[in-house]
Design an enzyme around this catalytic site. Structure first.
Site, short mmCIF file in Angstrom:
data_model
loop_
_atom_site.label_atom_id
_atom_site.label_comp_id
_atom_site.label_asym_id
_atom_site.label_seq_id
_atom_site.Cartn_x
_atom_site.Cartn_y
_atom_site.Cartn_z
N GLU A 321 -6.02 60.05 5.96
CA GLU A 321 -4.61 60.21 6.30
C GLU A 321 -4.41 61.45 7.16
OE1 GLU A 321 -2.54 58.39 2.24
OE2 GLU A 321 -2.59 60.55 2.54
N CYS A 322 -3.81 61.28 8.31
CA CYS A 322 -3.37 62.38 9.16
C CYS A 322 -4.51 63.37 9.41
CB CYS A 322 -2.13 63.05 8.56
SG CYS A 322 -1.18 64.03 9.75
N GLY A 323 -4.50 64.55 8.77
CA GLY A 323 -5.56 65.51 8.98
C GLY A 323 -6.93 64.95 8.66
N SER A 412 -5.00 56.61 9.62
CA SER A 412 -3.67 56.62 10.23
C SER A 412 -3.05 58.00 10.06
CB SER A 412 -2.78 55.56 9.56
OG SER A 412 -1.47 55.59 10.09
#
Length: 434
Positions: A321-323, A412
């Site tokens: 997720e993200c990072g 994502s």
């Protein structure tokens, strides 16, 4: 008749961001805790950083309340549990009182929690009354009182109090010589501020508090919902390796609870420290965080990079997720423009930018229904990989973040709130889905 618990509870809200909600909530939580009261704090809306500070201030875990992402039932269940354990519940609102769908005001009305308005009085006096009456009457909401931030003097406080008419001035906080440090995603993490407890104690000391007004606060009746149905152990026998260190720490505590309720065993490791994916892992969870602040160290963590590539080659489900996703791209350009090699599971380049690239509540449609969450990032990914799906923004229903699938990797910018759909989460971490 449904059972109820009575507890003093306040929703700390403001006319906008930047008024000092987090500072005031932290000061109030620390002051009440130092008086021997059991304080539980919640954060309204999606957020990872403010809850860390509020947990430090109150000495108790801080969870999320959001009528859409968390859902009405879990919000009520969390409030009831807190009411059973605490003398005081504080809920820090998000943005302005009426901002968002649903808003902090919607939460206040849904659970009968009165609003404590924080106002930045630094550049006003009598106009404070007009502002607070507008906040109260627009909804309307029940207004318990006002905490005036950045008050210059006792006389200034008296002018503000007189302007409020029938609304009590609950407390004042003077302008701070040293404020809580911030960076692009919000406050600097409490663990990075050497004198954080001294700062919190100073805030509590400077919060001039009307004890009589506190005693007059009415208790809030929190309905105790029926016991939840036990969660089917869809991940029984699975061991999920969770990255946890200063580069990967944006994780809802409720997400870890959900994985455990699904029957998974959790083990934690630090990519920043060069630790490999644990050998016993059957799946890997890379949450968000600040990889851009630690890009050089991550680029040199060869043991970690080799281990995540091996896990991917072996078909272990990897949820990034993200990072977490940023650390799996080919390269990451930090804020200074330096480019660092990452693990290379997701072909493409990530670059930081000055402008916000994504913000707000979103949902991912899965075979098990919608998995809810949010997005908040300042970087962009350039990739040739075609998205397997897109999230849907709430409430506009327009296209949101790309959701990528590369072998067993699901990646994502979307941060999922796992309790919103445990069955979808179980599928994500199952080898059959990967």
């Amino acid at each position: 008749m449904a059972a109820h618990i009575e507890v003093k509870a306040l929703l700390v809200a403001a006319v906008s961001s930047g008024q000092g909600k987090t500072t005031v909530t932290a000061a109030l939580a620390r002051k009440l805790a130092r008086q021997g009261k059991r304080v539980r704090v919640f954060k309204c809306g999606p957020d990872f950083i403010d809850p860390m500070l509020l947990e430090r201030a109150s000495g108790a875990p801080v969870r999320s309340l959001d009528l859409w992402m968390v859902g009405h039932d879990l919000c009520r269940r969390q409030l009831a549990q807190a009411a059973a354990e605490a003398d005081v519940i504080l809920i820090e609102g998000v943005m302005g009182l009426y901002d968002g769908t649903p808003s902090s005001a919607d939460l206040s009305r849904e659970f009968g929690v009165p609003v404590m308005a924080v106002i930045d009085a630094g550049a006003m006096a009598q106009t404070a009354g007009a502002l607070v009456h507008g906040l109260r009457d627009y909804g309307p909401v029940e207004m318990a009182g006002v905490i005036a931030n950045r008050v210059a003097s006792e006389n200034h406080a008296k002018m503000v109090a007189a302007s409020l008419r029938d609304i009590p001035l609950f407390a004042t906080l003077p302008r701070q010589a040293k404020s809580l440090p911030e960076r692009h995603l919000g406050l600097v993490l409490p663990g990075e501020v050497g004198d954080i407890d001294q700062l919190l104690d100073n805030l509590a000391d400077q919060l001039v508090f009307d004890d009589a007004a506190w005693e007059r606060l009415r208790p809030v009746r929190i309905e105790v919902p029926p016991a939840a149905e036990p969660q089917a152990p869809l991940l029984a026998g699975q061991t999920i390796a969770v990255a946890r260190d200063p580069a990967f720490m944006f994780i809802y505590p409720a997400n870890l609870d959900t994985l455990r309720q699904l029957g998974a065993t959790l083990t934690f490791f630090s990519p920043l420290a060069g630790q490999p994916v644990p050998a016993e892992a059957t799946a890997v969870y890379l949450p968000g965080g600040y990889p851009e602040l630690h890009a050089e160290a991550l680029s040199q963590a060869s043991t970690w990079q080799a281990s995540i590539r091996s896990a991917h080659a072996a078909g272990l489900p990897i949820v990034a997720e993200c990072g977490g996703m940023m650390a799996l791209a080919d390269t990451l350009a930090d804020q200074a423009g330096a480019v660092w090699a990452m693990a290379g599971l997701l072909p493409g380049a990530v670059a930081m930018q000055a402008r916000l690239a994504g913000l707000g509540s979103q949902g991912l449609t899965t075979a098990q229904g919608v998995l809810r969450g949010h997005t908040f990032h300042y970087s962009k990914l350039e990739t040739t990989v075609e998205p397997a799906a897109y999230t849907i923004k709430h409430p506009s229903a327009v296209q949101g973040e790309a959701w990528y699938r590369v072998g067993s990797l699901a990646a994502s910018y979307f941060h999922a709130y796992f309790p919103s759909n445990p069955a979808a989460v179980a599928a994500l971490f199952s080898r059959s889905a990967a």
